[in-house]
Write a protein that holds these residues in place. Structure first.
Motif, PDB file in Angstrom:
ATOM      1  N   LEU A 192      47.428  51.115   4.772  1.00  0.00           N
ATOM      2  CA  LEU A 192      47.449  52.182   5.768  1.00  0.00           C
ATOM      3  C   LEU A 192      46.270  53.135   5.633  1.00  0.00           C
ATOM      4  O   LEU A 192      46.213  54.162   6.319  1.00  0.00           O
ATOM      5  N   TYR A 223      40.954  48.293   8.341  1.00  0.00           N
ATOM      6  CA  TYR A 223      42.336  48.247   7.842  1.00  0.00           C
ATOM      7  C   TYR A 223      42.707  46.772   7.726  1.00  0.00           C
ATOM      8  O   TYR A 223      42.472  45.987   8.652  1.00  0.00           O
ATOM      9  N   LEU A 271      44.450  44.561  10.082  1.00  0.00           N
ATOM     10  CA  LEU A 271      45.496  45.376  10.695  1.00  0.00           C
ATOM     11  C   LEU A 271      44.823  46.179  11.804  1.00  0.00           C
ATOM     12  O   LEU A 271      44.504  47.356  11.653  1.00  0.00           O
ATOM     13  N   ASP A 287      43.995  47.574  15.857  1.00  0.00           N
ATOM     14  CA  ASP A 287      44.712  48.440  16.804  1.00  0.00           C
ATOM     15  C   ASP A 287      44.863  47.744  18.152  1.00  0.00           C
ATOM     16  O   ASP A 287      44.780  48.366  19.207  1.00  0.00           O
ATOM     17  N   ARG A 304      48.181  48.080  13.761  1.00  0.00           N
ATOM     18  CA  ARG A 304      48.379  49.463  13.358  1.00  0.00           C
ATOM     19  C   ARG A 304      48.492  50.370  14.580  1.00  0.00           C
ATOM     20  O   ARG A 304      47.902  50.122  15.620  1.00  0.00           O
ATOM     21  N   GLU A 359      48.476  54.677  15.501  1.00  0.00           N
ATOM     22  CA  GLU A 359      48.030  55.945  14.939  1.00  0.00           C
ATOM     23  C   GLU A 359      48.579  57.107  15.748  1.00  0.00           C
ATOM     24  O   GLU A 359      48.805  56.990  16.958  1.00  0.00           O
ATOM     25  N   ILE A 379      48.989  56.735  10.051  1.00  0.00           N
ATOM     26  CA  ILE A 379      48.899  55.322  10.395  1.00  0.00           C
ATOM     27  C   ILE A 379      50.245  54.659  10.113  1.00  0.00           C
ATOM     28  O   ILE A 379      50.872  54.931   9.091  1.00  0.00           O
ATOM     29  N   ALA A 424      52.049  50.600  10.249  1.00  0.00           N
ATOM     30  CA  ALA A 424      51.870  49.163  10.465  1.00  0.00           C
ATOM     31  C   ALA A 424      53.110  48.659  11.186  1.00  0.00           C
ATOM     32  O   ALA A 424      54.232  48.920  10.749  1.00  0.00           O
ATOM     33  N   SER A 478      56.054  52.876   7.786  1.00  0.00           N
ATOM     34  CA  SER A 478      55.740  54.184   8.363  1.00  0.00           C
ATOM     35  C   SER A 478      56.353  55.265   7.486  1.00  0.00           C
ATOM     36  O   SER A 478      57.089  54.981   6.530  1.00  0.00           O
TER      37      SER A 478
END
Length: 986
Positions: A110, A119, A206, A208, A215, A217, A226, A228, A305
């Protein structure tokens, strides 16, 4: 393909920049991969064990311009060969191997790597499978994963479960990027009936990209955070770990997640244990989950998280709502928690089947491409689809939350417990959930009368698509659906809304009790297995036979006319003769159907009434038939398709149309409210198809000055939106505005009075909607009092900092105030949007920002859609469509999409379900030959780039534009004359 014009200079520059960026990124990921491999973060374990191997999985971004996500051009030496007869060049798995269980361990990072800024996640997995047919080849899905070479020098290790049977060695291994396989060639045959373990280690980004393991955000208390999370459907589990990624390949999954202290790991199964571990000097947590039920890969989920949750227990099932800490603290999860239990209980009774899991987690993800995803035991949602705040959320926000929760919980049985065998039957999953979501929502909120809204939201919506020659049947042949892009393309209005509509029709003519009885035995027989749609017909027929319901035709024969051919009929009733006939309804009657030949004849259940008295159901089983009871004399009128339970349109002889219109104008209450909405919708679409005169359709709106119900008004606005699209750039616009302003003023005044000058909110759910309709149309048509009201409310907010506009009215007030204002109003709304902590409020502002009349602001807003720090990726395409809805923004958005299509397509994912909405949205106003040629050129210029899930939408847009051109040419003058005459007459 790819003939064309020229490349605009900005596009060429963007391409160079993106190409350089991609090269840098792949080098960076390779560096990280090498670093992680060197650290031996996830050490190899005995692949022969079945329980607690730490296997880490990787996720990969949706298709982008990065070299590891998109196949290299075919003239490059590293390109995968073009498809051939070799097994690894085919998109479907062979039948030789059948998975039983997986052990998967994942470690998502993260924080970004300090060297590369990337990431990543690392992982390893083992799958135990049985050999069903002798083979010396293993094909297992893998997409955008980098593999560690093991001690055998290959990407994987194979061992036999039975020590008496020696596993062959892997003599060669490689990645087949086009068909997304890890290919393993063996030096001997796997033995039929024996089981083996396949072990691999891998690394992935990972990213976006909103697909696979990715991930998300967000900012909380000024801190960037962040998480996952996952979105596997339909074909992205393979981006997280190597797997047999087809829905029929069900297995049990043992999931382990390694994560930082201070974070929580979630997965489909209940947490079994969480222990401290030290990896390379890092103090981490290892959370092990209970094994899942036997399930498909697309239903997997794992999330890391620092979210918090609220919970309760309903009949042994633990229900938890997870979200950002600030959202939970503000009580935004309370409504969802209160409604989940009753809806879950309702479906248990409806299906006569217990929910098979010990928990039902639901989590709101800040970045999420779909509305929600039915992962078994861990349902993921957009924040707007799960979180409710009374101070900010409207009635429609609340309804959306209720129906989406019901939709996803319905999938726990219909989709998860019993799963489609292949994606060609997707409609059965999504259509069913889209139908019964209204039943679940009605159970949760019985005062809303929400079941009626399926007519506006689904039936009328999908009619518009299914009336095109570029439509498609609900169920395709398996062989026609092979590639991931073809699968993604099925997630459209046909699968969802037509599926819901025909299943609702089926439930109605069978009766709900017979329908439920068939569902119960179907779910019992195929629990934890796979089925095809004809299996459902079999069980419904069993229910019919057991209960003695009289049907002239078997269920399968009836329903195959609705499932196996595209389109729907228009049923024409001649009340002079009693002759009832059917024809394939096409919006453009001159268009040619080029799909495989069908009879385009349906077995049609007709519900009907005569002058307010309901009659018995009749069946139209031929092209035409005579029903003497449908003859009408004197002032009698006939009305068919009561409550629009059938999936067809209805036309009448002119005399009956005149009597129906007279009935609307003299005592509209004799006609059921849903059918008043139907008469408007059918008339306008029959007129577009040149079956009745356009003036007749316009005449259906004349009675509206006396109408107070929501559904007929909304049906009218939905159809007049087409007139706005065709004429808001022409001389028809002014007279049309004058007429509609006259018609809506009584409704505006009515709600002004009953709400005590807008102080109160109506009690009834539908009245709350219609209050919004009244204000929206009054402001849209230039009613001065309404515009002044909206501007004053917005200014008071700007001046005082206190927003006293009721959440129900905010969308329309924001839009009208921003449209009337300038830079000051826009910047104020943008500032509030950036700082909004409630997703539903942010959504209202995001839509309203596209209402400005300032061209430079619209252009700037379009540019913002390519910057995820300003507009989240999940919202980019819908924001562009919002701009398109503004007549001033239409050409700006179209130019924007054309100039940046390659970037949008690659960056936002070729499998994005929103691409069809984007393409349809930016082209829906097209009605000139020039626009048609631009659209055709757009298709040709981007043939090599592709359109992903928007491929069919391009053809539909071309067809729709051609129909629009003809319709405008034939109707413009008549429409202008009618509006002018009606406006003057008042």
């Amino acid at each position: 393909m790819g003939t064309g014009y020229y490349i605009r200079k900005p596009v060429g520059i963007v391409g160079i920049i993106l190409g350089a960026g991609a090269l840098a990124t792949i080098i960076a990921l390779s560096v990280v991969y090498s670093q992680e491999k060197a650290k031996n973060i996830v050490p190899p374990t005995d692949a022969g064990t079945t329980t607690s191997n730490p296997h880490v999985t990787t996720t990969t971004p949706a298709p982008s311009n990065k070299p590891w996500t998109t196949p290299a051009p075919s003239n490059k030496p590293w390109t995968t060969p073009a498809p051939s007869n070799k097994p690894w060049d085919k998109y479907r798995l062979p039948n030789s191997l059948v998975p039983d269980n997986y052990n998967v361990t994942l470690w998502p990072r993260l924080t970004a790597d300090l060297t590369t800024g990337l990431y990543i996640f690392t992982g390893h997995s083992s799958v135990e499978f049985e050999c069903a047919e002798e083979t010396d080849l293993i094909l297992i899905h893998s997409n955008k994963l980098n593999y560690t070479k093991l001690d055998n020098g290959k990407f994987a290790r194979l061992v036999s479960v039975n020590s008496a049977v020696k596993a062959p060695s892997i003599k060669d291994s490689w990645l087949q990027n086009v068909t997304q396989y890890l290919v393993l060639q063996l030096d001997g045959k796997l033995v039929k009936g024996h089981r083996y373990h396949l072990y691999a280690e891998f690394t992935g980004e990972l990213a976006d990209d909103l697909g696979g393991f990715y991930r998300s955000e967000y900012i909380e208390d000024g801190v960037r955070k962040i998480i996952a999370t996952t979105q596997m459907q339909p074909t992205d589990a393979r981006k997280a770990f190597p797997c047999f990624d087809e829905p029929a390949m069900k297995a049990v999954f043992y999931i382990t997640v390694i994560h930082d202290h201070g974070t929580t790991a979630l997965s489909n199964g209940k947490e079994k244990e969480s222990t401290n571990i030290i990896v390379d000097g890092h103090n981490l947590l290892k959370t092990v989950f209970e094994p899942t039920e036997r399930m498909s890969t697309y239903l997997l989920a794992f999330i890391v998280s620092d979210f918090t949750y609220i919970s309760n227990t309903t009949d042994r099932v633990l229900i938890r709502i997870f979200a950002r800490k600030s959202a939970i603290t503000a009580g935004q999860g309370d409504y969802a928690l209160n409604k989940t239990g009753p809806i879950l209980n309702f479906f248990e009774k409806y299906f006569n089947s217990s929910y098979p899991l010990p928990k039902s987690d639901q989590i709101a993800i800040p970045d999420f491409n779909a509305g929600a995803m039915e992962n078994w035991g861990l349902i993921t949602y957009r924040e707007t689809a799960l979180l409710y705040d009374e101070a900010f959320s409207s009635t429609s926000n609340k309804e959306r939350i209720t129906t989406i929760i019901a939709h996803e919980l319905a999938h726990m049985w219909f989709g998860n417990l019993v799963t489609l065998r292949w994606w060609n039957d997707l409609w059965l999953n999504e259509g069913f959930a889209s139908y019964v979501e209204y039943l679940g929502a009605d159970e949760a909120e019985p005062d809303w009368n929400v079941k009626d809204l399926i007519v506006l939201n689904d039936v009328h919506r999908v009619f518009a698509v299914d009336a095109l020659t570029s439509s498609h049947p609900l169920s395709s042949n398996e062989d026609d659906i092979q590639k991931p892009a073809q699968i993604s393309e099925l997630f459209d209005a046909i699968s969802y809304s037509k599926g819901a509509s025909v299943l609702r029709m089926l439930s109605h003519f069978l009766t709900e009790e017979v329908f439920k009885r068939g569902l119960t035995t179907y779910l019992a027989e195929f629990a934890f297995k796979n089925a095809v749609y004809t299996d459902l017909w079999t069980h419904l027929q069993m229910a019919v036979n057991a209960t003695g319901i009289l049907l002239h035709d078997p269920v399968e024969n009836i329903m195959n006319t609705w499932v196996r051919q595209m389109g729907f009929p228009v049923v024409t009733i001649d009340t002079d003769t009693g002759v009832v006939s059917q024809n394939h309804f096409l919006l453009d009657p001159d268009s040619k159907v080029t799909t495989p030949s069908h009879n385009y004849e349906w077995i049609v259940p007709i519900t009907w009434m005569k002058t307010g008295v309901k009659k018995e159901l009749v069946w139209l089983r031929e092209k035409s038939d005579t029903f003497d009871a449908m003859r009408a004399t004197g002032s009698e009128w006939v009305l068919a398709n009561l409550d629009v339970v059938g999936y067809y349109r209805v036309n009448y002889d002119r005399g009956n149309w005149d009597r129906l219109l007279s009935g609307l104008n003299t005592n509209h209450m004799l006609i059921p409210v849903i059918n008043r909405a139907q008469l408007v919708d059918d008339a306008f679409n029959l007129a577009r198809a040149k079956i009745i005169p356009t003036v007749l359709a316009l005449n259906t709106t004349k009675y509206l000055k006396n109408e107070k119900e929501y559904m007929p008004w909304q049906s009218t606005l939905n159809n007049l939106d087409f007139f706005y699209l065709m004429f808001d750039r022409t001389e028809v616009y002014g007279p049309m505005q004058d007429y509609l302003r006259q018609q809506v003023t009584p409704l505006y005044d009515y709600y002004k009075n009953v709400t005590d000058n807008w102080i109160k909110i109506p009690d009834r759910h539908m009245d709350q909607y219609n209050q919004v309709t009244a204000i929206s149309l009054a402001c849209r048509t230039g009613l001065g009092e309404c515009q002044t009201l909206a501007e004053r409310w917005f200014k008071n907010w700007m001046d005082s900092g206190e927003n006293q506009i009721h959440p129900n009215l905010r969308s329309t007030v924001y839009c009208n105030a921003i449209a009337a204002g300038g830079t000051k109003e826009w910047e104020f709304a943008w500032s509030v949007f950036q700082n909004a902590s409630v997703a539903s409020e942010a959504e209202k502002l995001r839509s309203a920002l596209a209402c400005t009349k300032q061209t430079w602001l619209l252009n700037r807003y379009l540019e913002y859609t390519l910057d995820p720090t300003k507009i989240r990726k999940q919202d980019a395409t819908s924001t562009i469509v919002y701009v398109t809805n503004n007549v001033i923004g239409q050409s700006l958005a179209w130019d924007f999409v054309r100039a940046r299509w390659s970037y949008i397509f690659n960056e936002y994912g070729g499998g994005s379900f929103s691409f069809a909405n984007l393409i349809n949205g930016v082209t829906k106003r097209f009605s000139t030959e020039f626009e048609l040629q631009q659209l055709k050129q757009f298709k040709a210029d981007n043939a090599d780039v592709g359109f992903g899930s928007g491929t069919l939408a391009v053809d539909q847009s071309i067809e729709r534009t051609m129909a629009n051109i003809k319709w405008v040419a034939e109707n413009k003058q008549n429409v202008l004359d009618w509006f002018e005459a009606e406006a003057i007459s008042k």
